[in-house]
Design an enzyme around this catalytic site. Structure first.
Site, mmCIF file in Angstrom:
data_model
loop_
_atom_site.group_PDB
_atom_site.id
_atom_site.type_symbol
_atom_site.label_atom_id
_atom_site.label_comp_id
_atom_site.label_asym_id
_atom_site.label_seq_id
_atom_site.Cartn_x
_atom_site.Cartn_y
_atom_site.Cartn_z
ATOM 1 N N GLU A 134 -5.579 9.403 -1.857
ATOM 2 C CA GLU A 134 -4.480 9.096 -2.772
ATOM 3 C C GLU A 134 -4.039 10.385 -3.435
ATOM 4 O O GLU A 134 -4.857 11.248 -3.756
ATOM 5 C CB GLU A 134 -4.944 8.090 -3.835
ATOM 6 C CG GLU A 134 -3.919 7.809 -4.932
ATOM 7 C CD GLU A 134 -4.480 6.933 -6.049
ATOM 8 O OE1 GLU A 134 -3.740 6.669 -7.014
ATOM 9 O OE2 GLU A 134 -5.657 6.518 -5.954
ATOM 10 N N GLU B 157 -14.555 2.022 -8.247
ATOM 11 C CA GLU B 157 -14.101 3.111 -7.405
ATOM 12 C C GLU B 157 -15.048 4.302 -7.547
ATOM 13 O O GLU B 157 -15.580 4.549 -8.626
ATOM 14 C CB GLU B 157 -12.676 3.509 -7.800
ATOM 15 C CG GLU B 157 -11.727 2.320 -7.823
ATOM 16 C CD GLU B 157 -10.364 2.625 -8.429
ATOM 17 O OE1 GLU B 157 -9.955 3.818 -8.401
ATOM 18 O OE2 GLU B 157 -9.711 1.695 -8.915
#
Length: 394
Positions: free
Chosen positions: A303, A198
């Site tokens: 997120e 990520e």
């Protein structure tokens, strides 16, 4: 074994580690700092500012202190053997939005390591989580039910890279322990053994700064993996980029817009990270199981972690803090969303059929833009939202 390492103490924010030493690179940061605090000699410092300094310690460490750490790498690959089609490397020597360069930089053959400040909260694995589509109906997801997403993703047999330019903002993170993230996920594996790489930017509640970050796990966020270079895993090769440092150039509503190009791609065995046109380093194949061969899911989006203060939804913002329908200059975006295929070329992600995943559209949302030719942005999305509102997101 002799090693050479720059130091950071007290309020100093970065130190430099000798990149030519494989063992130093593969060590957890905590061990390096503990060693420095216990044993060093011939130390000197050059002070750059109140928050930055560099020094050097020359000493020895018993080999067993290195080899007991899992994942030690025997050799370092300083650059990929080939570059994917359409990717430029080192075309412009940019400073990559990092303000610490004003105070100096690490010498050649060293890499900058950001020192965690005393007032920072630890980054638990539970705060960082990406469910696969199969996890959404499982009890495993219930543990992470306070995570909210506005993302797009593609599924396939094997992807070998992902890229996009991510609009940079500084969203308000309202409550202690919360976080707001904009990132790319490269994913493979089943629920409990999920492998991910990520990269993107995040803002934590403790300092409200936009920071570049990376993350990885090979067991569904249980025991393996970490942020940035806080554990063995990611091998950094770039001495001008401090992973985890703050990004100075952030966008403003109806004003200047900034974005950062992030590319992750597989070259032979390793997964390389590139920011703008600068190679940063790589995740070795050896730290993964399912990602060792290729990715099966790629995600792009936002997120947040919602602590539900007082039983209400958090006011923590995602992206710019504005909904996608406000468009350019107001809503945050991902542009030129692409994946790398088996031929080593990047393709527009819409060719695979982007799927939207939004957990709470009244609070945060995402919208795919159909005009690929809009200012050369390819497939792009707007995403984000303000969080709590009395009528729509209580």
């Amino acid at each position: 074994m002799v090693f050479d390492i720059s130091l950071s103490f007290l309020s100093i924010s970065f130190f430099c580690v000798l990149s030519s030493s494989t063992l130093v690179l593969s060590l957890p940061l905590s061990l390096v700092q503990r060693y420095i605090n216990v044993r060093y000699e011939n130390v000197f410092f050059t002070k750059f500012s109140d928050r930055f300094a560099m020094g050097r310690a020359i000493g020895t460490m018993k080999t067993k202190e290195f080899v007991k750490h899992k994942g030690t790498i025997k050799s370092i690959q300083m650059k990929p053997s080939s570059i994917p089609g359409g990717v430029k490397v080192n075309s412009i020597k940019e400073k990559l939005f990092q303000g610490w360069h004003k105070s100096g930089q690490c010498p050649e053959a060293t890499i900058p390591i950001r020192r965690s400040q005393e007032d920072e909260h630890p980054r638990p694995r539970a705060i960082h989580f990406k469910p696969s589509t199969t996890q959404l109906n499982h009890s495993f997801a219930a543990y992470h039910k306070n995570h909210e997403y506005a993302t797009v993703y593609i599924n396939g047999d094997n992807f070998y890279g992902a890229r996009s330019s991510i609009n940079i903002w500084k969203p308000t993170v309202s409550y202690d322990g919360e976080i707001s993230i904009a990132q790319i996920w490269v994913v493979a594996g089943p629920d409990e053994q999920l492998n991910t790489m990520e990269a993107g930017w995040n803002v934590y509640s403790d300092d409200q700064k936009t920071r570049f970050f990376i993350y990885w796990t090979s067991d569904g966020y249980h025991e393996t993996g970490c942020y940035n270079v806080e554990c063995s895993g990611f091998v950094q090769t770039n001495n001008e980029f401090a992973i985890g440092s703050s990004i100075e150039a952030v966008s403003s509503y109806d004003s200047n817009q900034y974005d950062i190009g992030i590319t992750i791609y597989k070259n032979n065995a390793n997964w390389w990270l590139q920011v703008e046109d600068q190679l940063i380093g790589y995740w070795p194949q050896s730290i993964f199981t399912y990602l060792a061969s290729g990715a099966t899911t790629l995600d792009w989006g936002g997120e947040i972690y919602n602590s539900k203060p007082g039983g209400s939804h958090t006011k923590t913002q995602m992206g710019s803090g504005h909904f996608p329908d406000e468009g350019y200059g107001r809503a945050s975006y991902f542009r030129n969303i692409q994946y790398m295929d088996s031929t080593g070329n990047f393709r527009d992600a819409e060719d695979m059929g982007l799927i939207l995943y939004v957990t709470n559209p009244s609070c945060y949302n995402i919208d795919v833009q159909n005009d690929k030719n809009y200012f050369g942005n390819g497939t792009h999305v707007y995403f984000g939202g303000p969080g709590y509102s009395e009528d729509k997101c209580p």
